[in-house]
Enzyme design. Structure first.
Site, PDB file in Angstrom:
ATOM      1  CE  LYS A   1      35.976  34.438  32.048  1.00 33.05           C
ATOM      2  NZ  LYS A   1      36.116  33.638  33.266  1.00 33.05           N
TER       3      LYS A   1
ATOM      4  CE  LYS B   1      32.534  37.589  38.632  1.00 31.98           C
ATOM      5  NZ  LYS B   1      33.588  36.585  38.511  1.00 31.98           N
TER       6      LYS B   1
ATOM      7  CB  THR C   1      33.329  33.924  35.895  1.00 35.13           C
ATOM      8  OG1 THR C   1      33.372  34.369  37.246  1.00 35.13           O
ATOM      9  CG2 THR C   1      32.261  34.714  35.145  1.00 35.13           C
TER      10      THR C   1
END
Lengths: 291, 291
Positions: A240, A172, A97
């Site tokens: 993150k 995502k 990701t």
């Protein structure tokens, strides 16, 4: 004939994904910065390589599963990176990701070598990786997607083609927005119930089948009540992903007030050294606000 | 022998609930402030009364389904209120969503008359009321709950006893916290996808079966995308419920930062005269922040 695979990044997610590909009969060449992490896959039949470049030389399809944008840039564009060895018509599938923008930059560099890229981030955690039940959101050229589908179907259960290069990462990040803000809903409902003297388990039972129901309520809610903060997905990794989402949103000038709030509260978790705990630790940050 | 029922408040929710009780063979005495709203239930066999007091005189169990705390106070404690006519051992089931504190005050007054009270707010909207599939969260004495269960089972599908007097209202407010903050998650994910050029329907398809999934995503998400703002549950009623939740939270000194944020945004809807629209109109308030 089956494609020859390369796999770079054998961490908590990458290792079980790679093992599932080996089990399915693929020939896999592996690379990991910390060499010892290759041991399990080598035992299962993988061939170790000395660099991402060496992986790329021998592979038709190279999968990367590392942590963040700089990591993907290093293993793909760096000194001994994939791009130094990749052959024409080969495909890089980046399942990390990372930033949608960095994804597009890397894809452009690969295109200069007549190679292809798919961005294919996953959702479902280490359990999903082990069981091959990950949700995979794939962006890139549709024909390349179809070519890689037999590989992706080994790794995941729900493989969705979502659009052009970078859109896999966008979806995502949408998933992480949904997960994080819904998590917040669960935290506030549980704290409200507890403060009012209502058994929060009864509250979950009474609400989870209706309009207030969610995966987060049914799965993280009971953990919050038991004060089980073991990680399914850690605060650290969620932070993150939220940074990536908020950076993208900032560039697009799209306000995300609730996600911004959740991000602040996860930072409060980090401040209390809870970054290795599961995302259900969010409830502790809200509880702190009234101390 | 079946209990003789009274039903007060035949609005969009009360009327179908009362009709289901009549259909199940209960004798029902009805009252509504606007008399014409009694017509349908009278046609179905209900007997009209002239006041809440008159209803109470003839009933073993009296159900109230009105809008807010002052409405319940008026029909129960007012001049011709239920309390003026209620008999010993009768039960008031208040199915409105009102303040948990007012609930306890009313219950105490009824106890002085040796009568009982259950707070039994519902979730599921007018569709749930029509089909008898409401979720009902019940607080009060457990024996009284068991006595009333055959009645509640006609009105709802999931009937959950949640604890002492007032806890039905607490759990209903938990439900509204869950519904509202999860709604916010859906709005932000859809706006993020749209701004990034990703088809939000594809995004929902790729995420709704995983950890980001929720009733709100699957049910309100598609309406937001189609810009269908017809009310399943209106902004106006949601604002009332959020006021109750934030008031209770304030008294308990429990911060609810995400719910507070959502409340502000629903107020922005009201400012744009969207209070009769469905709660999915929340997305318009967030979209306005970047205009």
């Amino acid at each position: 004939m089956k494609e020859r695979l390369g796999f770079i990044g054998l961490g908590i997610m990458g290792q079980p994904m790679c093992l599932n590909l080996l089990k399915a009969g693929f020939k896999v060449i592996v690379y990991n910065r910390t060499a010892s992490k290759m041991d399990n896959t080598i035992k299962a039949g993988a061939i170790p390589a000395e660099s991402p470049k060496a992986v790329a030389k021998e592979s038709d399809v190279i999968i990367t599963m590392v942590t963040d944008s700089p990591d993907v840039m290093e293993v793909v564009l760096g000194e001994n990176g994939v791009i130094q060895g990749i052959r024409e018509d080969s495909v890089l599938i980046d399942m990390s990701t990372i930033s949608p923008k960095v994804t597009q930059e890397i894809a452009a560099e690969l295109q200069n070598k007549n190679a292809h890229m798919l961005d294919a981030p996953v959702s479902g955690g280490d359990t999903g990786a082990i069981n091959g039940t990950l949700a995979i959101m794939v962006g890139g050229n549709k024909k390349i997607f179809q070519r890689c589908l037999p590989i992706l179907n080994i790794i995941g259960k729900t493989v969705t083609y979502v659009g052009n290069q970078g859109t896999g990462q966008i979806v995502k990040l949408c998933n992480q927005i949904l997960v994080s803000v819904t998590n917040m809903a669960v935290c506030e409902a549980i704290l409200f119930a507890q403060k009012a003297g209502v058994d929060p388990e009864v509250m979950i039972r009474a609400t989870s089948q209706g309009a207030g129901g969610s995966w987060q309520l049914s799965n993280l809610g009971p953990k919050m009540i038991k004060q089980d903060f073991s990680p399914g997905f850690s605060v650290e990794l969620q932070l993150k992903d939220l940074r990536l989402a908020l950076e993208s949103a900032g560039k697009m000038e799209q306000p995300l007030p609730a996600l911004t709030l959740v991000n602040e509260l996860f930072l409060l978790n980090k401040d209390h050294r809870e970054e290795k705990e599961g995302t259900q630790a969010l409830i502790k940050s809200i509880a702190r606000l009234s101390k």
